[in-house]
Write a protein that holds these residues in place. Structure first.
Motif, mmCIF file in Angstrom:
data_model
loop_
_atom_site.group_PDB
_atom_site.id
_atom_site.type_symbol
_atom_site.label_atom_id
_atom_site.label_comp_id
_atom_site.label_asym_id
_atom_site.label_seq_id
_atom_site.Cartn_x
_atom_site.Cartn_y
_atom_site.Cartn_z
ATOM 1 N N GLY A 209 0.770 -1.238 0.000
ATOM 2 C CA GLY A 209 0.000 0.000 0.000
ATOM 3 C C GLY A 209 0.800 1.287 0.000
ATOM 4 O O GLY A 209 0.268 2.355 0.259
ATOM 5 N N SER A 210 2.101 1.207 -0.295
ATOM 6 C CA SER A 210 2.917 2.420 -0.239
ATOM 7 C C SER A 210 2.625 3.358 -1.415
ATOM 8 O O SER A 210 2.935 4.543 -1.347
ATOM 9 C CB SER A 210 4.405 2.041 -0.221
ATOM 10 O OG SER A 210 4.702 1.201 -1.322
ATOM 11 N N THR B 207 6.017 -4.573 -8.639
ATOM 12 C CA THR B 207 6.336 -5.744 -7.810
ATOM 13 C C THR B 207 5.364 -5.837 -6.642
ATOM 14 O O THR B 207 4.653 -4.879 -6.341
ATOM 15 C CB THR B 207 7.767 -5.656 -7.250
ATOM 16 O OG1 THR B 207 7.840 -4.534 -6.358
ATOM 17 C CG2 THR B 207 8.789 -5.485 -8.361
ATOM 18 N N ALA B 208 5.377 -7.001 -5.990
ATOM 19 C CA ALA B 208 4.461 -7.223 -4.872
ATOM 20 C C ALA B 208 4.955 -6.527 -3.622
ATOM 21 O O ALA B 208 6.153 -6.433 -3.380
ATOM 22 C CB ALA B 208 4.329 -8.718 -4.606
ATOM 23 N N LEU C 45 12.578 2.786 -4.701
ATOM 24 C CA LEU C 45 11.803 2.402 -3.521
ATOM 25 C C LEU C 45 10.707 3.438 -3.277
ATOM 26 O O LEU C 45 10.971 4.639 -3.215
ATOM 27 C CB LEU C 45 12.726 2.336 -2.297
ATOM 28 C CG LEU C 45 12.035 2.156 -0.942
ATOM 29 C CD1 LEU C 45 11.289 0.822 -0.871
ATOM 30 C CD2 LEU C 45 13.053 2.255 0.194
ATOM 31 N N VAL C 46 9.477 2.945 -3.153
ATOM 32 C CA VAL C 46 8.346 3.843 -2.903
ATOM 33 C C VAL C 46 8.051 3.873 -1.404
ATOM 34 O O VAL C 46 7.838 2.836 -0.778
ATOM 35 C CB VAL C 46 7.103 3.371 -3.683
ATOM 36 C CG1 VAL C 46 5.894 4.242 -3.321
ATOM 37 C CG2 VAL C 46 7.371 3.431 -5.173
ATOM 38 N N ILE D 275 8.843 9.435 -2.756
ATOM 39 C CA ILE D 275 7.999 9.644 -1.574
ATOM 40 C C ILE D 275 6.586 9.981 -2.049
ATOM 41 O O ILE D 275 6.398 10.944 -2.796
ATOM 42 C CB ILE D 275 8.523 10.812 -0.707
ATOM 43 C CG1 ILE D 275 9.975 10.577 -0.310
ATOM 44 C CG2 ILE D 275 7.608 11.025 0.508
ATOM 45 C CD1 ILE D 275 10.216 10.047 1.056
ATOM 46 N N THR D 276 5.623 9.159 -1.632
ATOM 47 C CA THR D 276 4.232 9.377 -2.061
ATOM 48 C C THR D 276 3.409 9.971 -0.920
ATOM 49 O O THR D 276 3.852 10.032 0.218
ATOM 50 C CB THR D 276 3.572 8.045 -2.462
ATOM 51 O OG1 THR D 276 3.616 7.167 -1.335
ATOM 52 C CG2 THR D 276 4.291 7.405 -3.622
ATOM 53 N N LYS D 277 2.217 10.391 -1.258
ATOM 54 C CA LYS D 277 1.208 10.862 -0.282
ATOM 55 C C LYS D 277 1.681 12.071 0.520
ATOM 56 O O LYS D 277 1.297 12.253 1.675
ATOM 57 C CB LYS D 277 0.814 9.716 0.664
ATOM 58 C CG LYS D 277 0.386 8.458 -0.095
ATOM 59 C CD LYS D 277 -0.118 7.376 0.814
ATOM 60 C CE LYS D 277 -0.174 6.052 0.054
ATOM 61 N NZ LYS D 277 -0.684 4.947 0.846
#
Ligand SMILES: Nc1nc2c(ncn2[C@@H]2O[C@H](COP(=O)(O)OP(=O)(O)OP(=O)(O)O)[C@@H](O)[C@H]2O)c(=O)[nH]1
Ligand SMILES: [Mg+2]
Length: 441
Positions: free
Chosen positions: A107-108, A182-183, A210-211, A238-240
């Motif tokens: 969920g990232s 990827t998972a 990397l998220v 970097i998300t969100k």
């Protein structure tokens, strides 16, 4: 974005801008403001304390570079320290054919980010294919297929294992950029590490991104270090950042992990995505269009007051000459509205445009009026009574009502100065007093 951090940092800059004298007490007040803002944003305590120490050291012990006042140096230095804290360098990604492996925990935001990344390359002229290597979660492949069709890029999902799917895609694809989904897992366990490592080697990934979601704050450091150790990453996304107060902590933590933040996600939509440039980011956070411009203007106009004068003003001894000088400085700095925009925090104060114009017109008139006063009148405006008012109006080509209005404003400014006596921050600056005159204080 990052709501509170932005507000807190703006306050710190506004405090500096309002300083009459940059002394230990003033620096401490700014440092406290800054610490509060950074800690609230979940920046590591150690980093905050190092930053505070550097600010004290530089502002109180170093001499500002030639041609720069201490206040300008303070602003510039704080800005540079913030840029350094939040990543220092721009995170580049090459515009060339390449293979990108995108990884991260559950969920990232991996799959969403892949859509954004696909569009990012596509609008820059590169063809893109998406490869669905998440065989872990049932609906994952279908999600990616839909995303591929939405941004109109090729989709690859043939095969049973992630390795098979990747091999098939590599064989068939003619696209410039292949992005591998990827998972995720709850944590970076052995199984995930092994799978990612194998995939990376198999596809000969140019980038392993990397998220990390911003809401984990300073925990981003450990996550980044772990992934780097077990998988080997080339950068972070970097998300969100739009939905959390902890983004500052995440960005700072990513930076200390040694990896570079290359992109940021600022919303759920495909276009809510940007390549990351700490300079631009900090500029936006603190509400400056551009810091260089501010420093230039502040320099040429010499906004800072000398200590003796600051003291005199603080004691409420504010003469018509001081008032005139302030008017002159505003004139030198350009239009009043421009000046307002450049004072941190003031940019947010909405002053109607026509009111601004009226005020600017009035400012010009006031200059003529003060120029028509005698030296004695300027030093002690209280002696200006009816007959003098008539003479000054005539001499300056204005109406007596204009002269009275100026005297009234001057008195208000003087009163305000007396009131602000012993006050701190913005209240101290004569420019601020003037701003108050114009209804913006
Ligand atoms: N507000 C906001 N939401 C985001 C952002 N990026 C992703 N999301 C949301 O985060 C949720 C998870 O996104 P996904 O892209 O499915 O995450 P994932 O890492 O692929 O998840 P798994 O495949 O289950 O591990 C979705 O509801 C996205 O809309 C962002 O930058 N801002
Ligand atoms: Mg996913």
């Amino acid at each position: 974005m990052l709501g509170n951090l932005g507000t807190g940092l703006k306050d710190a800059f506004r405090r500096i801008a309002g300083l009459g004298v940059v002394d230990r007490e003033a620096v401490e007040a700014v440092v406290r403001e800054l610490q509060r803002a950074l800690l609230q944003s979940d920046v590591d305590v150690q980093l905050v304390s190092e930053l505070s120490a550097r600010i004290r050291e530089k502002v109180l012990k170093e001499k500002p570079p030639a041609g720069m006042t201490l206040k300008e140096y303070f602003i510039k230095m704080l800005y540079e320290e913030l840029v350094r804290l939040l990543g220092a360098e721009k995170g580049e990604i090459e515009l060339k054919p390449q293979k990108i492996l995108v990884c991260g925990l559950f969920g990232s935001g991996k799959t969403t980010t892949i859509a954004k990344l696909a569009k990012w390359f596509k609008v820059r002229g590169l063809s893109v294919g998406l490869v669905a290597c998440d065989t872990h979660r049932a609906a994952a492949q279908e999600q990616l297929r839909q995303i591929a069709s939405r941004v109109d890029v090729r989709f690859y999902g043939e095969g049973k294992s992630p390795q098979d799917i990747a091999k098939n895609a590599l064989r068939e694809s003619k696209e410039d950029v292949l992005i591998f989904d990827t998972a995720g897992r709850d944590a970076l366990d052995k199984e995930l590490a092994k799978e990612l490592k194998e995939l990376g080697a198999l596809v000969k990934a140019d980038e392993v991104l990397l998220v990390i979601p911003a809401d984990i704050g300073q925990a981003a450091r450990r996550q980044s270090e772990e992934f780097n150790r077990l998988v080997g990453i080339t950068g972070i996304i970097i998300t969100k950042l739009d939905g959390t107060a902890r983004g500052g902590g995440a960005l700072a933590a990513a930076h200390v992990s040694g990896a570079r933040v290359k992109f940021i996600g600022v919303g759920e939509k495909v276009d809510d995505f940007e390549s990351y440039d700490p300079k631009r980011f900090v500029g936006r956070l603190i509400g400056y269009g551009d810091i260089e411009g501010l420093l230039e203007k502040a320099k040429s106009a010499g906004v800072e007051v000398d200590e003796g004068k600051a003291k005199r003003l603080m004691e409420g001894r504010f003469t018509m000459d001081d008032f005139y000088e302030q008017l002159g400085q505003m004139g030198k700095m350009g239009s009043l509205s421009k000046v307002m925009e450049m004072i941190p925090g003031m940019g947010q104060v909405k002053i109607p445009k026509d009111m601004m114009e009226v005020q600017e017109g009035r400012m010009k008139k006031w200059k003529f009026i003060i120029e028509s006063m005698t030296k004695e009148e300027r030093a002690d405006p209280d002696i200006i009574r009816a007959s003098r008012i008539a003479r000054i109006a005539k001499g300056s080509g204005t109406a007596e009502a204009d002269v009275r209005a100026l005297l009234k404003s001057y008195k208000q400014a003087q009163k305000f100065m007396k009131m602000a006596k012993g006050g701190k921050g913005l209240k101290r600056g004569p420019l601020a007093a003037l701003a108050k005159q114009f209804g913006a204080g």
